[in-house]
Design an enzyme around this catalytic site. Structure first.
Site, PDB file in Angstrom:
ATOM      1  N   ASP A 116       0.848  -1.192   0.000  1.00  0.00           N
ATOM      2  CA  ASP A 116       0.000   0.000   0.000  1.00  0.00           C
ATOM      3  C   ASP A 116       0.880   1.237   0.000  1.00  0.00           C
ATOM      4  O   ASP A 116       1.990   1.217   0.546  1.00  0.00           O
ATOM      5  CB  ASP A 116      -0.904   0.023   1.237  1.00  0.00           C
ATOM      6  CG  ASP A 116      -2.045  -0.979   1.160  1.00  0.00           C
ATOM      7  OD1 ASP A 116      -2.424  -1.387   0.046  1.00  0.00           O
ATOM      8  OD2 ASP A 116      -2.578  -1.343   2.222  1.00  0.00           O
ATOM      9  N   ASP A 132      -7.083  -1.315  -4.683  1.00  0.00           N
ATOM     10  CA  ASP A 132      -8.209  -0.948  -3.818  1.00  0.00           C
ATOM     11  C   ASP A 132      -9.069   0.122  -4.486  1.00  0.00           C
ATOM     12  O   ASP A 132     -10.299   0.080  -4.417  1.00  0.00           O
ATOM     13  CB  ASP A 132      -7.714  -0.420  -2.470  1.00  0.00           C
ATOM     14  CG  ASP A 132      -6.916  -1.443  -1.673  1.00  0.00           C
ATOM     15  OD1 ASP A 132      -7.143  -2.650  -1.848  1.00  0.00           O
ATOM     16  OD2 ASP A 132      -6.062  -1.011  -0.877  1.00  0.00           O
TER      17      ASP A 132
END
Length: 158
Positions: A116, A132
């Site tokens: 991330d 995402d």
């Protein structure tokens, strides 16, 4: 032979490719935990790993989530191959969800975690990634598609 649900495949490929190339760039450029302020206090690139789902939900459930990613991917591929020809919004929505699920799924199987790096600090939002984002956008597209479907005289949605 013409490929059915062509836009689905294009959306899935683009989402998967953009997710993987951005994660590769982050891993090659940053040290774990390193942050680069693009708009100080508002938006940063921050390299973190996540053993959970989108936005760190279900943290630590890597084993279960890797199989969920695979299952979702296989169901969506089967839908596109063997299901009906989908409308534009459905193709985009399902394609983006597939690309995101495959991107995060590859991370879970290969790395044991998801990379991330998108860090919106202004709203204290969990750090997330391109996959995402595409999954979330895909869900919005499916919602749009659901509002465009009208019941037929038989009560079925078209």
């Amino acid at each position: 032979m013409r490929l059915k649900n062509r836009l689905f495949w294009i959306a899935a490929f683009i989402a998967f490719f953009l997710d993987q190339i951005t994660k590769y760039w982050v891993v090659q450029t940053f040290s774990l935990g390193q942050t680069l302020p693009l708009l100080t206090g508002i938006f940063h690139f921050t390299y973190v790993t996540n053993t959970g789902a989108a936005f760190s939900l279900l943290s630590g459930k890597v084993e279960w989530l890797r199989w969920l990613s695979l299952g979702v991917s296989l169901v969506l591929i089967a839908l596109a191959l063997f299901g009906p020809t989908l409308n534009l919004w459905d193709q985009l929505g399902y394609g983006l969800i597939l690309g995101g699920a495959m991107g995060n799924g590859i991370d879970r199987f290969v790395l044991g975690h998801v990379v991330d790096f998108l860090d919106f600090r202004l709203i204290s939002f969990p750090v997330f990634n391109v996959a995402d984002s595409f999954i979330s956008i895909g869900i919005v597209f499916l919602l749009i598609a659901s509002f465009q479907k009208t019941p037929t005289s038989t009560g079925r949605l078209d």
